[in-house]
Design a protein around this motif. Structure first.
Motif, short mmCIF file in Angstrom:
data_model
loop_
_atom_site.label_atom_id
_atom_site.label_comp_id
_atom_site.label_asym_id
_atom_site.label_seq_id
_atom_site.Cartn_x
_atom_site.Cartn_y
_atom_site.Cartn_z
N ASN A 28 25.05 21.50 -56.82
CA ASN A 28 26.17 20.63 -57.15
C ASN A 28 25.80 19.77 -58.37
OD1 ASN A 28 28.03 18.49 -57.29
ND2 ASN A 28 28.40 18.53 -55.10
N PRO A 29 26.60 19.83 -59.45
CA PRO A 29 26.28 19.04 -60.66
C PRO A 29 26.16 17.54 -60.39
CG PRO A 29 28.00 20.64 -61.13
CD PRO A 29 27.81 20.65 -59.64
N ASN A 30 26.85 17.05 -59.36
CA ASN A 30 26.80 15.62 -59.07
C ASN A 30 25.47 15.17 -58.48
OD1 ASN A 30 29.45 15.19 -59.94
ND2 ASN A 30 30.28 15.78 -57.95
N TYR A 31 24.64 16.12 -58.08
CA TYR A 31 23.36 15.79 -57.45
C TYR A 31 22.17 16.20 -58.32
CZ TYR A 31 25.71 14.31 -53.24
OH TYR A 31 26.48 13.61 -52.35
N GLN A 32 22.38 16.23 -59.65
CA GLN A 32 21.33 16.68 -60.55
C GLN A 32 20.44 15.55 -61.04
OE1 GLN A 32 20.75 20.03 -60.91
NE2 GLN A 32 22.30 19.93 -59.32
N HIS A 33 20.80 14.31 -60.78
CA HIS A 33 19.89 13.22 -61.13
C HIS A 33 18.63 13.32 -60.27
CE1 HIS A 33 18.21 9.13 -61.24
NE2 HIS A 33 18.76 9.05 -62.43
N LYS A 34 17.49 12.98 -60.85
CA LYS A 34 16.23 13.23 -60.15
C LYS A 34 16.13 12.50 -58.81
CE LYS A 34 13.45 9.70 -62.54
NZ LYS A 34 12.21 9.49 -63.33
N SER A 35 16.72 11.32 -58.70
CA SER A 35 16.66 10.58 -57.43
C SER A 35 17.41 11.33 -56.34
CB SER A 35 17.25 9.18 -57.61
OG SER A 35 16.49 8.42 -58.49
N TYR A 36 18.62 11.80 -56.65
CA TYR A 36 19.40 12.54 -55.66
C TYR A 36 18.75 13.89 -55.38
CZ TYR A 36 23.19 9.16 -56.05
OH TYR A 36 23.94 8.01 -56.02
N THR A 37 18.31 14.59 -56.43
CA THR A 37 17.69 15.90 -56.24
C THR A 37 16.45 15.79 -55.36
OG1 THR A 37 18.49 16.66 -58.39
CG2 THR A 37 16.68 17.88 -57.41
N THR A 38 15.62 14.77 -55.61
CA THR A 38 14.40 14.58 -54.82
C THR A 38 14.75 14.35 -53.35
OG1 THR A 38 13.27 13.65 -56.73
CG2 THR A 38 12.32 13.18 -54.58
N HIS A 39 15.76 13.56 -53.11
CA HIS A 39 16.17 13.29 -51.73
C HIS A 39 16.64 14.56 -51.04
CE1 HIS A 39 17.88 9.72 -49.21
NE2 HIS A 39 17.33 10.64 -48.44
N VAL A 40 17.43 15.37 -51.72
CA VAL A 40 17.90 16.63 -51.13
C VAL A 40 16.74 17.59 -50.92
CG1 VAL A 40 19.43 18.60 -51.41
CG2 VAL A 40 20.19 16.34 -52.15
N LEU A 41 15.80 17.66 -51.87
CA LEU A 41 14.64 18.54 -51.73
C LEU A 41 13.80 18.15 -50.51
CD1 LEU A 41 13.55 18.78 -55.47
CD2 LEU A 41 14.34 20.69 -54.05
N PHE A 42 13.72 16.86 -50.26
CA PHE A 42 13.01 16.36 -49.08
C PHE A 42 13.59 16.98 -47.81
CE2 PHE A 42 12.86 13.22 -45.64
CZ PHE A 42 11.51 12.93 -45.56
N HIS A 43 14.91 16.93 -47.69
CA HIS A 43 15.57 17.50 -46.52
C HIS A 43 15.43 19.02 -46.49
CE1 HIS A 43 17.41 13.87 -44.94
NE2 HIS A 43 17.77 13.54 -46.16
N ALA A 44 15.59 19.66 -47.66
CA ALA A 44 15.50 21.12 -47.72
C ALA A 44 14.14 21.60 -47.24
CB ALA A 44 15.78 21.59 -49.14
N ALA A 45 13.08 20.89 -47.65
CA ALA A 45 11.73 21.26 -47.21
C ALA A 45 11.59 21.13 -45.70
CB ALA A 45 10.70 20.38 -47.92
N ASN A 46 12.16 20.10 -45.15
CA ASN A 46 12.07 19.89 -43.70
C ASN A 46 12.79 21.00 -42.94
OD1 ASN A 46 10.85 18.19 -41.82
ND2 ASN A 46 12.72 17.03 -41.47
N PHE A 47 13.97 21.38 -43.42
CA PHE A 47 14.73 22.43 -42.75
C PHE A 47 14.05 23.79 -42.91
CE2 PHE A 47 18.61 19.61 -43.66
CZ PHE A 47 18.49 18.99 -42.42
N ALA A 48 13.48 24.06 -44.10
CA ALA A 48 12.78 25.33 -44.32
C ALA A 48 11.55 25.43 -43.43
CB ALA A 48 12.38 25.45 -45.79
N LYS A 49 10.82 24.34 -43.30
CA LYS A 49 9.64 24.33 -42.44
C LYS A 49 10.00 24.63 -41.00
CE LYS A 49 6.64 21.72 -39.74
NZ LYS A 49 6.88 21.00 -38.47
N GLU A 50 11.13 24.09 -40.52
CA GLU A 50 11.55 24.33 -39.14
C GLU A 50 11.92 25.79 -38.90
OE1 GLU A 50 11.34 22.45 -36.57
OE2 GLU A 50 10.66 20.66 -37.63
N GLN A 51 12.24 26.50 -39.97
CA GLN A 51 12.51 27.93 -39.85
C GLN A 51 11.23 28.76 -39.94
OE1 GLN A 51 16.11 29.25 -42.26
NE2 GLN A 51 15.87 27.15 -43.02
N GLY A 52 10.10 28.10 -40.14
CA GLY A 52 8.84 28.80 -40.28
C GLY A 52 8.58 29.29 -41.69
#
Length: 654
Positions: free
Chosen positions: A538-562
């Protein structure tokens, strides 16, 4: 200082009598505000003051005061003022708002004193008239509903307290003029030291304290330029104040910042913001002098950029024309010019090119006083039939403003009624709707009412994925799998064009918990991972602060999938964007220890040594503790990594 020998206030009884109307205004305004202190904590209160709950030692208190994220200077004096509330926070937040109200009442007394002193200096032959002008201006300012949010939003104490320091400085500055003729050097020393000291205190309470020397310049150049003084005193004083103004103008100018650079964080350029603020300044004046009780609230995230050139051109053009006209008639009457320049001074930092949110009511806290004083002066200086009629009409107007204040604070003091009013008046404000959903849940204990409120407003708000997600989270406990899946599909669809929202990212924390506890069937961590991938595109989430926050969650969800490789990839990308974010490091170390890769965990810690102190949570001691933990074969708690901390939030405010 405030008395001349020919003035009746030299008599003790007369001096006491002069204070009676001042105290009556204080009592009336205090009573009105008493109806509002029973309200709620809001979004900035919750984020900036949450650490009060965990203060158990002097070290905790020191960290709270010195690690503030509210502005570039941290606002330590304001945070220090909240420490007495730590013992029972947030249950004692009403007491904190009472302190805010007390500060407002003190500010009112200082406003009265400042106005009366200025008026005495302007014309010693009409001291009684000067008293009444100062009193009416003070009463009008004190009773303005537009200023209510400064006291009733708890964390905005930093606005009220910074104003208190600044007004003390201005009072000392104006007092110096009384000594100017007989002792010019002493007068100049008093003005410089008093204004300098209190401006410094105001600055470390809130950064807008930098404006008080400019307020002093407006007083000196517009209202008190006629006073006799040695030339070197006048030039030295005004030259110093002008240097302060020029320094701030340079800081705001295109010479220092790129006005046309697009901010992916805010979604506009500084120039776009400047164009829009002209219209908002007119809206502030309308709200100040033609107020409606339901028009005031803490939520203005529905305000959008001005479209096209017509409205910005008319808005700023009207201000320019009025200022030019006021300048041309300044010798006949300086009050219109004073009101406009005082108003512009108050908005110089927060309503120009600095990338803050577009609109907040508390930005007018001192800025509107110039209009109050000008209106009172024009009413009491009217000629002919208006000499009696104008003060009488102004009295009625102030009483009406006071009644509106009472109605406004009465709404603020009833949390559920206030939440319903704000959501109904601003249905396109995600914050207002989210606040209503929480208010229903806290008041009624039943998520069905919250769910209805979210459903009612979500479809009216384009891009409000945070509302759709919050509705789905409530549905996890009240609806069946088919309905939950339909709601989640709606979340995925709207996420492609979702507006920037911290609430949306914060909603991913309870989503994680519900899926982990198997309480939101049929959703899985794979579904949650899909949502984060859409947000990353999403272009609205390309600022590094927002992107970092989303990446944090993405990593957590990916880890839970193994999928550890994908999780590490997300964390590496987040580290490259904002290595100073402590939760990213904590998650990296936790995952690497899970994967039995302690050396890589130690390497990740050591890479942060270069960014220590860019974030108050990223200290050498914190890194040393992590190193010790890894060497002992222990993993950091994921609680610290999963919780949103202040350094992880991209939304500091002024």
């Amino acid at each position: 200082m405030l008395a001349i020998s020919s003035h009746p206030s030299q008599r003790p009884v007369a001096r006491i009598a002069l204070l009676v109307p001042v105290f009556l205004v204080i009592l009336a305004v205090g009573f009105a505000y008493s109806k509002g202190v029973t309200g709620k904590l809001f979004y900035d209160d919750l984020s900036f003051l949450a650490p009060l709950e965990t203060i158990d030692s002097r070290e905790d208190a020191w960290e709270f005061v010195t690690s503030g994220q509210g502005g570039p200077l941290g606002r330590p004096i304001a945070l220090l003022s909240f420490l007495p509330h730590a013992d029972d926070w947030p249950e004692n937040s009403q007491e904190a708002r009472w302190v805010n109200v007390g500060i407002h009442l003190v500010n009112g007394a200082l406003i009265f004193l400042l106005g009366w002193m200025v008026l005495q200096l302007r014309n010693t032959q009409t001291l009684w008239r000067g008293y009444w002008i100062a009193l009416f201006a003070y009463a009008l300012w004190m009773a303005m509903p537009l200023l209510a949010s400064t006291s009733l939003i708890t964390v905005q104490r930093w606005t009220g307290l910074a104003t208190c320091w600044g007004l003390m400085g201005l009072v000392v500055f104006v007092a110096g003029y009384f000594l100017q003729a007989p002792r010019p050097r002493l007068a100049l020393t008093l003005q410089a030291s008093g204004l300098g000291l209190f401006t410094l205190l105001a600055l470390y309470t809130k950064e807008s304290g930098a404006l008080f020397p400019i307020y002093a310049l407006v007083i000196d150049a517009v209202l008190l330029a006629h006073l006799q003084a040695p030339r070197y005193v006048r030039w030295l004083r005004r030259g110093t104040l002008l240097l302060g103004l020029l320094a701030l103008l340079y800081y705001l100018s295109p010479l220092y910042r790129d006005w046309f650079a697009f901010s992916s964080f805010r979604g506009w350029s500084s120039f776009d913001r400047l164009l829009t603020e002209g219209q908002i300044l007119w809206q502030y004046l309308y709200m100040a002098f033609l107020p409606q009780p339901t028009a005031f609230g803490p939520f203005h995230d529905n305000v959008t950029l001005a479209e096209g050139w017509l409205i910005p051109t008319l808005s700023w053009g009207a201000f320019l024309a009025l200022t030019l006209a006021a300048f041309l008639i300044r010798k006949r009457s300086p009050w219109p010019l004073f009101a406009l320049l005082w108003f512009f001074t108050g908005h110089l930092i927060e309503s120009t090119v600095i990338q803050l949110e577009l609109m907040f009511e508390h930005r007018n806290y001192l800025a509107v006083y110039g209009f109050c004083l000008a209106l009172a002066a024009l009413a009491w200086q009217a000629k002919g039939i208006w000499s009696r009629l104008a003060p009488a009409l102004l009295t009625l107007y102030i009483l009406l403003i006071g009644a509106t204040l009472y109605a406004t604070t009465s709404i603020w003091g009833k949390p559920l009624e206030a939440a319903e009013n704000w959501a109904q008046r601003y249905p396109d404000s995600p914050r207002a709707v989210m606040h209503l959903s929480r208010a229903y849940y806290e008041a009624l204990g039943n998520p069905s009412y919250s769910l209805r409120a979210l459903d009612r407003y979500a479809d009216q708000c384009d891009g409000c994925t945070d509302l759709h997600l919050q509705a789905m989270l409530y549905a996890c406990t009240t609806e069946g799998p088919q309905s939950i899946q339909q709601r989640f599909d709606q979340v995925l669809h709207s996420a492609k064009t979702a507006r920037r929202s911290i609430s949306l990212m914060d909603g991913l924390y309870p989503l994680y918990d519900l899926i982990q506890q198997d309480q939101c069937k049929p959703l899985t961590f794979q579904d949650a991972h899909r949502l984060t991938k859409i947000l990353l595109d999403n272009p609205n989430y390309q600022h590094k602060s927002y992107t970092t926050h989303v990446l944090f969650h993405a990593a957590n969800f990916a880890k839970e999938q193994g999928d550890f490789d994908t999780a590490f990839s997300y964390l590496s990308r987040a580290e490259s964007l904002m290595p100073e974010i402590m939760p990213i490091l904590l998650m990296q170390v936790h995952f690497l220890m899970d994967a039995d890769r302690p050396q890589e965990a130690l390497d990740a810690i050591e890479r942060r040594r270069d960014v220590v102190h860019k974030n108050p949570y990223m200290t050498d001691q914190a890194l040393d503790d992590l190193v010790q933990m890894v060497r002992e074969g222990r993993k950091p708690s994921m609680e610290k990594g999963v919780q949103a901390d202040e350094a992880h939030r991209p939304d500091p405010v002024l």
